[in-house]
Design an enzyme around this catalytic site. Structure first.
Site, PDB file in Angstrom:
ATOM      1  N   SER A 297      -5.732   1.826   0.621  1.00 43.85           N
ATOM      2  CA  SER A 297      -4.291   1.703   0.368  1.00 43.85           C
ATOM      3  C   SER A 297      -3.585   0.670   1.237  1.00 43.85           C
ATOM      4  O   SER A 297      -2.424   0.346   0.973  1.00 43.85           O
ATOM      5  CB  SER A 297      -3.615   3.060   0.534  1.00 43.85           C
ATOM      6  N   THR A 298      -4.232   0.154   2.234  1.00 42.54           N
ATOM      7  CA  THR A 298      -3.667  -0.981   2.967  1.00 42.54           C
ATOM      8  C   THR A 298      -3.350  -2.106   1.992  1.00 42.54           C
ATOM      9  O   THR A 298      -2.449  -2.916   2.219  1.00 42.54           O
ATOM     10  CB  THR A 298      -4.661  -1.442   4.049  1.00 42.54           C
TER      11      THR A 298
END
Length: 424
Positions: free
Chosen positions: A75-76
């Protein structure tokens, strides 16, 4: 022994660290001694790189992590996707308060005609429930299929009435809006608008074949796969639904079953986010392949008012809009606590406090990257092993805390020195 840990391994650590940021290096050293796999950390402060370190192993055969190793960062990736959208909003191609269907007409069916870009970016559109949209996780490799599935889907709740983390759908929503207003492929735009102008050495969402040899192998304990198995997911979903109702009876608003709707599409236990096939596809919520150096430099640009080394990514006004804290709905799904959402970025939690102006995005397994304009600070960590929440784990918080503490100490020292000179 804790999950994700193993007996202390031989230390391999390389790169540079400024004397004012030694504790960041010590924190990484401790991580590498106690966790399997490898990692890289990069920190920018006041426009200069003060930490650029890497070490450990890039695969289960103990191949050394090198300067150019990239890691899948889950999710970065969302922070990069959001930044790309803000670039086109800054150019007047996207209005945050405009309806998504204005740019993407087919989106407007099935009760979605009034959903705005702002609601998508702040996770309030009600379109997180990927488990109900697709029959198998492999569908995420097919952009066209995913867009069609989203178009046909009804929101899980009235848009704007509840905040629900769009764990896997966020990137397709943001990415298709961008593609509609530009007429260009999302993965191409990441290179054209961010990576090349800033001369980044590793920032891909939809990685070309030639760059795949640089990818670190994802190394997770077997328990990760067992917890994600579809059959278990079904059982947990039913249990979570019952618990959610019970909490409702005593006045607590919770929607625990939404966690599985958002994060556990069927077949996820067998899906390899780090495989060549997965990395070649663009899943802009979950499969970015990055160096810490590239993430830190992108966020250093945002920490510096949108400009870095003569390259302006965003205007100051656009950056202010993108990073303004959004009004919470007061009702939560998927993640049962307030993430202090901006437009595509969340607030930052560290072991040394919560910098109020900081924003960024962390990812499952431990990666994360963020900017703090107040301190002109950016921090990025990438890893290839370990467990964590959808927003990283304690390693992310520890690296971030060490960097924050060092930046604060450096500023105090500079203030004292300035005061001494004034008295001289």
């Amino acid at each position: 022994m804790l999950l994700g840990l193993k007996k202390k391994q031989a230390l391999n650590l390389d790169g540079m660290v400024h004397p004012d940021f030694v504790s960041v290096g010590e924190t990484l050293r401790h991580m590498l001694q106690n966790y399997s796999g490898g990692a890289a950390v990069c920190v920018y402060h006041r426009g200069e790189p003060v930490v650029d370190l890497w070490g450990g192993y890039r695969d289960d055969e103990d191949t050394l992590w090198t300067r150019d190793t990239m890691a899948p960062s889950f999710s970065t990736t969302k922070g990069v996707a959001a930044t790309l959208l803000h670039i086109f909003a800054d150019r007047g191609l996207i209005d945050y308060d405009e309806r998504v269907a204005t740019y993407w007409p087919e989106f407007g069916q099935a009760g979605k005609s009034r959903i705005t870009v702002r609601q998508v970016l702040s996770h309030q559109s009600g379109l997180y429930h990927i488990r109900q949209m697709i029959d198998h996780v492999d569908r995420m490799l097919d952009w066209k299929y995913m867009i069609g599935a989203i178009e046909a889907t009804k929101p899980a709740h009235p848009p704007g009435k509840r905040t629900g983390y769009h764990g896997l759908t966020f990137g397709f929503l943001v990415g298709e809006i961008i593609q509609r207003v530009t007429g260009k492929k999302f993965s191409t735009l990441v290179q054209q608008e961010i990576a090349r102008p800033l001369k980044l050495d590793g920032l891909y969402i939809g990685t070309p074949q030639r760059e795949l040899p640089r990818a670190a192998q994802l190394m997770f304990p077997d328990v990760t796969r067992r917890l994600a198995q579809t059959s278990l997911g079904d059982k947990l979903e039913k249990g979570a639904s019952g618990l959610s109702k019970a909490l409702g009876y005593i006045g607590l608003d919770s929607d625990l079953s939404s966690i599985f709707d958002a994060l556990a599409p069927r077949g996820v236990s067998d899906f390899d986010f780090g495989s060549p096939e997965s990395l070649r596809a663009a899943i802009p919520a979950a499969n970015g392949l990055f160096t810490a150096r590239s993430l830190a430099k992108m966020y250093a640009t945002l920490a510096n008012g949108g400009e870095f080394e003569g390259v302006r990514l965003l205007s100051a006004g656009a950056l202010e809009q993108a990073t303004t804290l959004q009004r919470p709905t007061g009702r939560l799904s998927v993640i049962p606590f307030d993430m202090r959402w901006r437009l595509g970025y969340h607030g930052v939690a560290t072991t040394r406090g919560f910098p109020q102006q900081a924003f960024g995005h962390f990812g499952f397994g431990g990666s994360g990257a963020w900017a703090d304009p107040e301190r002109d600070l950016s921090v990025a960590l990438i890893v290839n092993s370990g467990l964590g929440s959808p927003f990283g784990d304690l390693r992310t918080a520890r690296i971030s805390g060490a960097a924050l503490s060092c930046a604060n100490a450096r500023s105090r020292t500079a203030g004292l020195l300035k005061g001494s000179l004034a008295l001289a």
